[in-house]
Motif scaffolding. Sequence first.
Motif, PDB file in Angstrom:
ATOM      1  N   ILE A  25      53.399  38.173 -24.685  1.00 10.84           N
ATOM      2  CA  ILE A  25      52.763  39.199 -23.777  1.00 10.84           C
ATOM      3  C   ILE A  25      51.771  40.071 -24.735  1.00 10.84           C
ATOM      4  O   ILE A  25      50.787  40.135 -24.404  1.00 10.84           O
ATOM      5  N   ALA A  26      52.163  39.913 -26.070  1.00  8.91           N
ATOM      6  CA  ALA A  26      51.091  40.387 -27.120  1.00  8.91           C
ATOM      7  C   ALA A  26      49.868  39.697 -27.257  1.00  8.91           C
ATOM      8  O   ALA A  26      48.539  39.981 -27.198  1.00  8.91           O
ATOM      9  N   GLY A  27      50.321  38.183 -27.070  1.00 11.14           N
ATOM     10  CA  GLY A  27      48.874  37.352 -27.205  1.00 11.14           C
ATOM     11  C   GLY A  27      48.024  37.532 -26.000  1.00 11.14           C
ATOM     12  O   GLY A  27      46.610  37.601 -25.950  1.00 11.14           O
ATOM     13  N   ASN A  28      48.662  37.637 -24.850  1.00 11.68           N
ATOM     14  CA  ASN A  28      47.817  37.690 -23.491  1.00 11.68           C
ATOM     15  C   ASN A  28      47.195  39.236 -23.664  1.00 11.68           C
ATOM     16  O   ASN A  28      45.848  39.198 -23.083  1.00 11.68           O
ATOM     17  N   ALA A  29      47.799  40.208 -24.143  1.00  8.54           N
ATOM     18  CA  ALA A  29      46.946  41.611 -24.198  1.00  8.54           C
ATOM     19  C   ALA A  29      46.080  41.533 -25.095  1.00  8.54           C
ATOM     20  O   ALA A  29      44.802  42.173 -24.938  1.00  8.54           O
ATOM     21  N   ILE A  30      45.982  40.830 -26.273  1.00  5.67           N
ATOM     22  CA  ILE A  30      44.849  40.611 -27.287  1.00  5.67           C
ATOM     23  C   ILE A  30      43.930  39.941 -26.592  1.00  5.67           C
ATOM     24  O   ILE A  30      42.619  40.109 -26.860  1.00  5.67           O
ATOM     25  N   ARG A  31      44.131  38.699 -25.880  1.00  8.79           N
ATOM     26  CA  ARG A  31      43.051  37.968 -25.459  1.00  8.79           C
ATOM     27  C   ARG A  31      42.297  38.746 -24.363  1.00  8.79           C
ATOM     28  O   ARG A  31      41.040  38.504 -24.221  1.00  8.79           O
ATOM     29  N   ARG A  32      42.849  39.700 -23.598  1.00  8.11           N
ATOM     30  CA  ARG A  32      42.027  40.396 -22.603  1.00  8.11           C
ATOM     31  C   ARG A  32      41.585  41.923 -23.291  1.00  8.11           C
ATOM     32  O   ARG A  32      40.715  42.350 -22.449  1.00  8.11           O
ATOM     33  N   SER A  33      41.623  41.863 -24.619  1.00  7.87           N
ATOM     34  CA  SER A  33      40.993  43.161 -25.126  1.00  7.87           C
ATOM     35  C   SER A  33      39.947  43.033 -25.545  1.00  7.87           C
ATOM     36  O   SER A  33      39.009  42.057 -25.623  1.00  7.87           O
ATOM     37  N   ARG A  34      39.073  44.090 -26.035  1.00 15.96           N
ATOM     38  CA  ARG A  34      37.529  43.984 -26.284  1.00 15.96           C
ATOM     39  C   ARG A  34      37.446  43.303 -27.551  1.00 15.96           C
ATOM     40  O   ARG A  34      36.295  43.097 -28.139  1.00 15.96           O
ATOM     41  N   LEU A  35      38.571  43.010 -28.498  1.00 14.86           N
ATOM     42  CA  LEU A  35      38.674  42.487 -29.571  1.00 14.86           C
ATOM     43  C   LEU A  35      38.785  40.871 -29.629  1.00 14.86           C
ATOM     44  O   LEU A  35      38.650  40.449 -30.907  1.00 14.86           O
ATOM     45  N   ALA A  36      38.814  40.367 -28.437  1.00 13.68           N
ATOM     46  CA  ALA A  36      38.987  38.996 -28.210  1.00 13.68           C
ATOM     47  C   ALA A  36      37.897  38.239 -28.809  1.00 13.68           C
ATOM     48  O   ALA A  36      38.295  36.972 -29.585  1.00 13.68           O
ATOM     49  N   PRO A  37      36.697  38.430 -28.927  1.00 15.31           N
ATOM     50  CA  PRO A  37      35.551  37.501 -29.513  1.00 15.31           C
ATOM     51  C   PRO A  37      35.900  37.529 -31.124  1.00 15.31           C
ATOM     52  O   PRO A  37      35.684  36.391 -31.793  1.00 15.31           O
ATOM     53  N   LEU A  38      36.727  38.427 -31.559  1.00 13.86           N
ATOM     54  CA  LEU A  38      36.869  38.405 -33.170  1.00 13.86           C
ATOM     55  C   LEU A  38      37.986  37.272 -33.747  1.00 13.86           C
ATOM     56  O   LEU A  38      37.877  36.625 -34.575  1.00 13.86           O
ATOM     57  N   LEU A  39      38.718  36.828 -32.555  1.00 15.73           N
ATOM     58  CA  LEU A  39      39.742  35.958 -32.699  1.00 15.73           C
ATOM     59  C   LEU A  39      39.053  34.496 -33.021  1.00 15.73           C
ATOM     60  O   LEU A  39      39.631  33.764 -33.834  1.00 15.73           O
ATOM     61  N   ASP A  40      37.826  34.317 -32.711  1.00 17.48           N
ATOM     62  CA  ASP A  40      37.095  32.992 -32.840  1.00 17.48           C
ATOM     63  C   ASP A  40      36.648  32.838 -34.442  1.00 17.48           C
ATOM     64  O   ASP A  40      36.752  31.920 -35.087  1.00 17.48           O
ATOM     65  N   ASP A  41      36.607  34.011 -34.964  1.00 19.28           N
ATOM     66  CA  ASP A  41      36.044  34.003 -36.456  1.00 19.28           C
ATOM     67  C   ASP A  41      37.248  34.188 -37.276  1.00 19.28           C
ATOM     68  O   ASP A  41      37.273  34.207 -38.557  1.00 19.28           O
ATOM     69  N   LEU A  42      38.320  34.377 -36.771  1.00 18.95           N
ATOM     70  CA  LEU A  42      39.864  34.732 -37.545  1.00 18.95           C
ATOM     71  C   LEU A  42      40.061  33.808 -38.649  1.00 18.95           C
ATOM     72  O   LEU A  42      40.039  34.025 -39.705  1.00 18.95           O
ATOM     73  N   PRO A  43      40.037  32.409 -38.130  1.00 19.26           N
ATOM     74  CA  PRO A  43      40.359  31.404 -39.242  1.00 19.26           C
ATOM     75  C   PRO A  43      39.432  31.063 -40.520  1.00 19.26           C
ATOM     76  O   PRO A  43      39.854  31.396 -41.628  1.00 19.26           O
ATOM     77  N   GLY A  44      38.369  31.382 -40.050  1.00 16.48           N
ATOM     78  CA  GLY A  44      37.193  31.533 -41.352  1.00 16.48           C
ATOM     79  C   GLY A  44      37.327  32.751 -41.997  1.00 16.48           C
ATOM     80  O   GLY A  44      37.154  32.816 -43.353  1.00 16.48           O
ATOM     81  N   LEU A  45      37.629  33.990 -41.485  1.00 16.15           N
ATOM     82  CA  LEU A  45      37.697  35.202 -42.059  1.00 16.15           C
ATOM     83  C   LEU A  45      39.082  34.886 -43.225  1.00 16.15           C
ATOM     84  O   LEU A  45      39.053  35.464 -44.386  1.00 16.15           O
ATOM     85  N   ILE A  46      40.336  34.375 -42.724  1.00 19.68           N
ATOM     86  CA  ILE A  46      41.227  33.879 -43.652  1.00 19.68           C
ATOM     87  C   ILE A  46      40.878  33.354 -44.744  1.00 19.68           C
ATOM     88  O   ILE A  46      41.427  33.524 -45.849  1.00 19.68           O
ATOM     89  N   VAL A  47      40.397  32.118 -44.497  1.00 20.51           N
ATOM     90  CA  VAL A  47      39.790  31.354 -45.458  1.00 20.51           C
ATOM     91  C   VAL A  47      39.185  31.854 -46.629  1.00 20.51           C
ATOM     92  O   VAL A  47      39.214  31.937 -47.776  1.00 20.51           O
ATOM     93  N   VAL A  48      37.975  32.733 -46.173  1.00 17.30           N
ATOM     94  CA  VAL A  48      37.272  33.632 -47.108  1.00 17.30           C
ATOM     95  C   VAL A  48      38.234  34.645 -47.859  1.00 17.30           C
ATOM     96  O   VAL A  48      38.092  34.782 -49.009  1.00 17.30           O
ATOM     97  N   ALA A  49      38.988  35.318 -47.325  1.00 11.20           N
ATOM     98  CA  ALA A  49      39.881  36.052 -47.988  1.00 11.20           C
ATOM     99  C   ALA A  49      40.863  35.453 -48.966  1.00 11.20           C
ATOM    100  O   ALA A  49      41.070  35.961 -50.181  1.00 11.20           O
ATOM    101  N   LEU A  50      41.273  33.968 -48.584  1.00 10.12           N
ATOM    102  CA  LEU A  50      42.356  33.267 -49.632  1.00 10.12           C
ATOM    103  C   LEU A  50      41.399  32.869 -50.812  1.00 10.12           C
ATOM    104  O   LEU A  50      41.858  33.010 -51.865  1.00 10.12           O
TER     105      LEU A  50
END
Length: 98
Positions: A25-50
Amino acid sequence: MTESHWLLTGILAAAAFAIRLTGLIAGNAIRRSRLAPLLDDLPGLIVVALVAASLAGQPVLTWLAAAAALAAAWKTNNVVATMLVGAAVFAGLSMTGF
């Protein structure tokens, strides 16, 4: 098995199901939110943070090797080349006693 074992098993099964349903349910809500385009960049952001967290408190030698690896990544866009350049610079500077 006693009745308490069956009860515990049932509660744990219900909790596991609830966790998965909540994630769906949370995943579907996030995919429909205005923040959904940020999910594409999330793996790279995690690597940079690490990487940034692992560089904190390291000596200059490590930072120089990381900078060389960053330059190689930017120039080649190749993970293997990036690792080789970073390792080579680190080894080279280590051998010179830097």
